[in-house]
Design a protein around this motif. Structure first.
Motif, PDB file in Angstrom:
ATOM      1  N   GLY A   5      27.259  26.795 -15.357  1.00 35.57           N
ATOM      2  CA  GLY A   5      25.896  27.217 -15.040  1.00 35.57           C
ATOM      3  C   GLY A   5      25.800  28.305 -13.980  1.00 35.57           C
ATOM      4  N   GLU A   6      26.890  29.078 -13.770  1.00 37.36           N
ATOM      5  CA  GLU A   6      26.870  30.104 -12.709  1.00 37.36           C
ATOM      6  C   GLU A   6      26.332  31.451 -13.202  1.00 37.36           C
ATOM      7  OE1 GLU A   6      31.022  29.319 -12.508  1.00 37.36           O
ATOM      8  OE2 GLU A   6      30.935  28.889 -10.359  1.00 37.36           O
ATOM      9  N   SER A  53      23.962  36.681 -12.757  1.00 37.44           N
ATOM     10  CA  SER A  53      23.834  35.339 -12.178  1.00 37.44           C
ATOM     11  C   SER A  53      22.641  34.667 -12.852  1.00 37.44           C
ATOM     12  CB  SER A  53      23.621  35.436 -10.667  1.00 37.44           C
ATOM     13  OG  SER A  53      22.486  36.229 -10.381  1.00 37.44           O
ATOM     14  N   THR A  54      22.594  33.346 -12.798  1.00 37.27           N
ATOM     15  CA  THR A  54      21.551  32.635 -13.553  1.00 37.27           C
ATOM     16  C   THR A  54      20.146  32.836 -12.986  1.00 37.27           C
ATOM     17  OG1 THR A  54      22.309  30.667 -12.360  1.00 37.27           O
ATOM     18  CG2 THR A  54      22.927  30.829 -14.656  1.00 37.27           C
ATOM     19  N   ASP A  55      20.032  33.418 -11.793  1.00 36.08           N
ATOM     20  CA  ASP A  55      18.686  33.775 -11.318  1.00 36.08           C
ATOM     21  C   ASP A  55      18.338  35.229 -11.647  1.00 36.08           C
ATOM     22  OD1 ASP A  55      20.333  35.132  -9.616  1.00 36.08           O
ATOM     23  OD2 ASP A  55      19.576  34.218  -7.767  1.00 36.08           O
ATOM     24  N   PHE A  56      19.254  35.905 -12.403  1.00 32.26           N
ATOM     25  CA  PHE A  56      19.063  37.270 -12.893  1.00 32.26           C
ATOM     26  C   PHE A  56      18.911  38.295 -11.754  1.00 32.26           C
ATOM     27  CE2 PHE A  56      18.008  34.544 -16.383  1.00 32.26           C
ATOM     28  CZ  PHE A  56      18.470  35.220 -17.508  1.00 32.26           C
ATOM     29  N   SER A  57      19.445  37.958 -10.576  1.00 32.73           N
ATOM     30  CA  SER A  57      19.320  38.901  -9.446  1.00 32.73           C
ATOM     31  C   SER A  57      20.478  39.890  -9.384  1.00 32.73           C
ATOM     32  CB  SER A  57      19.238  38.114  -8.132  1.00 32.73           C
ATOM     33  OG  SER A  57      20.401  37.309  -7.981  1.00 32.73           O
ATOM     34  N   ASP A  58      21.679  39.480  -9.858  1.00 33.90           N
ATOM     35  CA  ASP A  58      22.855  40.362  -9.797  1.00 33.90           C
ATOM     36  C   ASP A  58      23.376  40.637 -11.192  1.00 33.90           C
ATOM     37  OD1 ASP A  58      22.846  40.293  -6.992  1.00 33.90           O
ATOM     38  OD2 ASP A  58      23.920  38.371  -6.995  1.00 33.90           O
ATOM     39  N   VAL A  59      23.643  41.910 -11.480  1.00 36.62           N
ATOM     40  CA  VAL A  59      24.271  42.300 -12.748  1.00 36.62           C
ATOM     41  C   VAL A  59      25.769  42.445 -12.487  1.00 36.62           C
ATOM     42  CG1 VAL A  59      24.419  44.015 -14.573  1.00 36.62           C
ATOM     43  CG2 VAL A  59      22.196  43.445 -13.563  1.00 36.62           C
ATOM     44  N   ILE A  60      26.578  41.627 -13.158  1.00 35.05           N
ATOM     45  CA  ILE A  60      28.027  41.646 -12.936  1.00 35.05           C
ATOM     46  C   ILE A  60      28.717  42.532 -13.958  1.00 35.05           C
ATOM     47  CG2 ILE A  60      30.100  40.162 -12.901  1.00 35.05           C
ATOM     48  CD1 ILE A  60      27.631  37.999 -12.140  1.00 35.05           C
ATOM     49  N   ILE A  61      28.255  42.471 -15.190  1.00 29.35           N
ATOM     50  CA  ILE A  61      28.811  43.332 -16.252  1.00 29.35           C
ATOM     51  C   ILE A  61      27.651  43.955 -17.010  1.00 29.35           C
ATOM     52  CG2 ILE A  61      30.170  43.415 -18.393  1.00 29.35           C
ATOM     53  CD1 ILE A  61      31.716  40.974 -17.469  1.00 29.35           C
ATOM     54  N   GLU A  62      27.769  45.233 -17.289  1.00 24.22           N
ATOM     55  CA  GLU A  62      26.829  45.893 -18.210  1.00 24.22           C
ATOM     56  C   GLU A  62      27.664  46.744 -19.141  1.00 24.22           C
ATOM     57  OE1 GLU A  62      22.838  48.707 -18.377  1.00 24.22           O
ATOM     58  OE2 GLU A  62      23.630  48.063 -16.432  1.00 24.22           O
ATOM     59  N   TYR A  63      27.584  46.439 -20.430  1.00 26.04           N
ATOM     60  CA  TYR A  63      28.392  47.156 -21.410  1.00 26.04           C
ATOM     61  C   TYR A  63      27.517  47.522 -22.597  1.00 26.04           C
ATOM     62  CZ  TYR A  63      31.863  48.094 -25.014  1.00 26.04           C
ATOM     63  OH  TYR A  63      32.579  48.692 -26.023  1.00 26.04           O
TER      64      TYR A  63
END
Length: 840
Positions: free
Chosen positions: A229-230, A245-255
């Motif tokens: 659930g991370e 992240s599950t609160d949609f605050s950080d984008v870790i991957i965008e492809y």
């Protein structure tokens, strides 16, 4: 180098290697994943297959009769059943953590099946789902979230507690583009959280909360939450893969993908990469670098695991996962790390090459590390020959290292033997070592016994030093259920032959199952082998063997068990039958009597009457009469014929019938007579001071009240002796200070008790003058001397003492007058005179 052939099958995703070994060639025939609904259980669990009724049926290819079929992960059929489709179209199907298959139909009915395709239970999601059909559901471990045609959202947080929870109203006007779930165990609130792709954003929905997230980032076509659930991976309408992240605050991957067409499946591969599957291509995207592409010419299903993804196709099962660091250190092309050199050294040793010794010299200081890497790498291998080679390399290196923990190889061998046994195509459970550790051996054993793989489960339990009772118990219960045609005696021999393998096994539990299966005779035979009375006796009662249970409880000497049996028989049998049962067993009888004396008098009276113990009934009645005396409410009614007197009279009558209890009979008779007189006295005097006093007290009270006639009546009724009568009357008259009556009483005739009581009564009342009337009448000079001394008359006391010629008495009297010197000298003079007379 050794690793060329192995590493050639790896794919590099940025700086991490992935591999996709084949686990099985599927054993099934004519299973087309595109025309079926499929549910695959994690941890190498079973596969449920049912024809998708939304697809066109090719009658020439398969039967029109729909069947729910359950296969192992290797494609071997475990069970099947006809799907009767009672609740409309099948909307969703999934396995719970304990391998219960959940099927949800259009009308909101939830069907639960076990691994043998047997229907366990059904329940409804509720009226809202029945009235407005369920259109989509998303499962997690033991729960599900559903949405109906009215766009209402419902959750079942735990299938073990079939309760439907309605989530907050989102005011939706159309179905969301996608749904994902964050499991309750990973949310702050501890309740399920649902992510809905709506418009250009996401709605986070809870039971009493709706919160918009990721506004302007959508629309999202697909979403999937990572295992813990991370993170959430999503596919946007313009063909981008976003991992946030599950609160949609950080984008870790965008492809940016090549196609804006949403993938059929989106899944996490561990926590390192995300898989997207279109018709013929599987794309693996990581945080950095170019993605990896796999081309498939047949449909596949992605089955996420804790350490990778199993890939199921019509023909085979593969396992896509990251190559472990230990394996990379050995097999990476060109690797010169200690583990790779050790692995090469074994190859040279097998070829009898001197290069083996050269390799060992190079890594001598790092040998423990190299051995550990070989053992670790062996654990991750599915190929048995590769496992063996790696463990041989570790063993070879261990020979030259004194620092290494020597039991590590043995432990890994144990683990791999278990894993290879369950991975076998017959069993079809392709667990990786990480899955095995997370699942735990005990859960694996439970899965095996539920699949009726009892022999393997027993061997694994024995091999790992685990308790075999669980396996044997399950096998035994299964055998009983499946052996209706085998006679009880024959089946007992079969069961005992296996049950003796495990010391301390509960025969009572097996017997309980036999009874539940309708084999009561077998249950009775089995329970005889249970050594623990605490387990044996309750079961004997449950199967109707009350007499045997009573006998066993008596033999055990355990009073708690005795009472358990007694109360059970007491409740089930008629009183007379119960009485005859316990009368033959002294211990049971005594325990019953002890209990009934305190709580069940009426029942105890019936018991004593039925067994002819009339005196015991009489004692109970007498006891009840005293209990009535303590209860102020019980004495209402006629004072002459009150309930107490009746009870005592009944007791008297019963005592009269037994020759051995004549004393008790007489005592009860007199008690009743006394109570009746005392009631009459209380009525006439209007004073509640007589009842339950003694005969003496009754007489004394009558005289004190001046009721001499009543006192005489009591004296006559109870044959009170003259001496006792005089004592009572003297002190009663002194109590009311009626000195004239006392003097008159003393003169009626010579008192049978003498005059000393008269003197004592007057002295006790402090009336010296009255006492002087009676002291001279005392015949014994010693008594006179002591009486005079009590009222302080020294000279008279001395005269009386001298008449008695008692020197010892004079000494005592002197002490009485110790503070009066003149009086004391009188006693000394008299003593001296007596002494002189004695000498002469």
């Amino acid at each position: 180098m050794a690793g060329v052939a192995v590493a050639a099958e790896w794919q590099l995703l940025y700086n991490r290697y992935y591999r996709k070994p084949e686990l099985y060639q599927m054993q099934w025939k004519n299973v087309d994943l595109t025309r079926n609904k499929i549910a695959c259980a994690p941890f190498g669990g079973p596969i449920a297959v049912i024809r998708d009724d939304a697809k066109i049926v090719q009658l020439y290819a398969e039967s029109a009769l729909r069947k729910l079929r359950i296969f192992t992960s290797s494609g071997r059929l475990i069970s099947e059943t006809v799907w009767k489709n009672p609740g409309g179209r099948l909307i969703g199907m999934s396995w719970t953590d304990d391998l219960t298959l959940i099927c949800i139909t259009q009308d909101g009915t939830v069907y639960s099946y076990n691994i043998h395709a047997e229907l366990i239970s059904t329940f409804s999601l509720g009226k809202e789902c029945f009235d407005n059909s369920v259109v989509e559901c998303v499962f997690w471990g033991n729960g599900v979230v559903c949405i109906n045609e009215a766009f209402e959202i419902f959750a079942v947080p735990d299938f073990k507690v079939p309760k439907t929870v309605k989530l907050a109203d989102c005011n939706l006007e159309e179905l969301p583009h996608c749904i994902a779930v964050i499991e309750p165990q990973y949310t702050k609130s501890g309740d399920v959280e649902v992510l809905l792709g709506v418009g250009d954003h996401v709605l986070l929905v809870e039971e009493d909360l709706v919160q918009p997230l990721a506004e302007g980032m959508g629309p999202f076509q697909k979403m999937v939450v990572s295992r813990k659930g991370e993170f959430v991976a999503s596919f946007t309408h313009d063909g981008r893969l976003l991992v946030m992240s599950t609160d949609f605050s950080d984008v870790i991957i965008e492809y940016a993908c090549e196609s804006a067409l949403p993938p059929e499946q989106l899944a996490w591969c561990g926590l390192d990469s995300v898989l997207l599957y279109w018709d013929d291509m599987l794309l693996m995207v990581g945080p950095y670098g170019d993605p990896v592409r796999y081309i498939y010419d047949e449909p596949i299903i992605l089955i996420p695991e804790c350490d990778g993804v199993r890939i199921l196709s019509n023909t085979n099962m593969e396992f896509l996962h990251r190559v472990p660091d230990s394996t990379v250190s050995i097999f990476q092309i060109g690797s010169t790390l200690p583990a790779a050199l050790l692995y090469d050294a074994l190859e040279h040793f097998d070829r009898r090459s001197a290069k083996a010794d050269e390799n060992l010299r190079l890594i001598r200081s790092s040998l423990p590390e190299a051995v550990e890497a070989c053992i670790d790498a062996a654990g991750y291998e599915f190929d048995i020959s590769q496992q063996r080679t790696l463990l041989r390399a570790a063993s070879y290196g261990q020979t030259f290292s004194s620092l290494f923990q020597r039991d590590s190889i043995q432990e890994m061998c144990k683990t791999l033997r278990v894993l290879n046994a369950v991975r076998h195509v017959e069993i079809g459970s392709p667990l990786s070592i990480q899955q095995y550790k997370l699942l735990t051996p005990s859960v694996l054993i439970n899965r095996l016994i539920n699949a009726h793989k009892h022999l393997l489960a027993l061997r694994i339990s024995e091999y790992l030093g685990m308790n075999q009772e669980v396996v044997l118990m399950h096998w035994t219960c299964t055998k009983i259920s499946a052996s209706a045609a085998i006679p009880d005696a024959s089946l007992l021999d079969i069961l005992l032959d296996k049950l003796k393998l495990c010391k301390g096994i509960s025969y009572a539990a097996v017997a309980a199952h036999a009874d539940k299966s309708g084999r009561r005779k077998l249950a009775a035979m089995l329970v005889e082998h249970e050594p623990r009375s605490s387990k044996q006796i309750p079961l004997l009662l449950s199967i109707g063997e009350e007499d045997t249970a009573l006998m066993k409880a008596t033999e055990s000497g355990d009073t708690d068990l005795m009472y358990l049996v007694l109360f059970h028989i007491w409740r089930k049998r008629a009183p007379l039958e119960f009485f005859s049962t316990i009368q033959a067993r002294p211990l049971a009888r005594d325990l019953f009597v002890t209990y009934a004396r305190s709580y069940k008098h009426e029942f105890l009276k019936d018991f004593f009457l039925s067994t002819g113990q009339l005196q015991e009934v009489a004692f109970l009645l007498w006891k009840e009469s005293w209990e009535l005396a303590r209860n102020p409410m019980a004495s209402k009614g006629s004072p002459l014929h009150g309930p107490r007197i009746k009870l005592i009279e009944k007791a008297h009558n019963l005592f009269t019938e037994t020759k051995e209890h004549m004393f008790e009979s007489k005592a009860a008779e007199e008690h009743a007579k006394l109570l009746r007189i005392q009631h009459e006295l209380e009525v006439t005097t209007k004073q509640a001071i007589f009842v339950d006093s003694s005969i003496s007290d009754t007489i004394r009270t009558c005289i004190v009240l001046g009721n001499h006639r009543a006192a005489n009546k009591v004296k006559t009724e109870f044959k009170v002796s003259e001496k006792r009568w005089y004592w009572l009357k003297v002190f009663a008259l002194a109590t009311i200070r009626d000195w004239d009556a006392l003097e008159k009483f003393s003169k009626e005739k010579r008192p049978p008790i003498g005059y000393r009581p008269f003197v004592e009564a007057c002295v006790d009342a402090g009336e010296k003058d009255q006492a002087l009337k009676y002291i001279p009448k005392l015949a014994d000079p010693r008594e006179r001397a002591e009486a005079y001394a009590k009222i302080g008359m020294a000279k008279e006391a001395a005269d009386a003492a001298s008449q008695a010629k008692d020197g010892e008495l004079l000494g005592r009297l002197k002490l009485t007058f110790a503070q009066n010197a003149a009086a004391a000298s009188i006693f000394d003079t008299l003593r001296d005179r007596l002494s002189f007379q004695g000498v002469s």
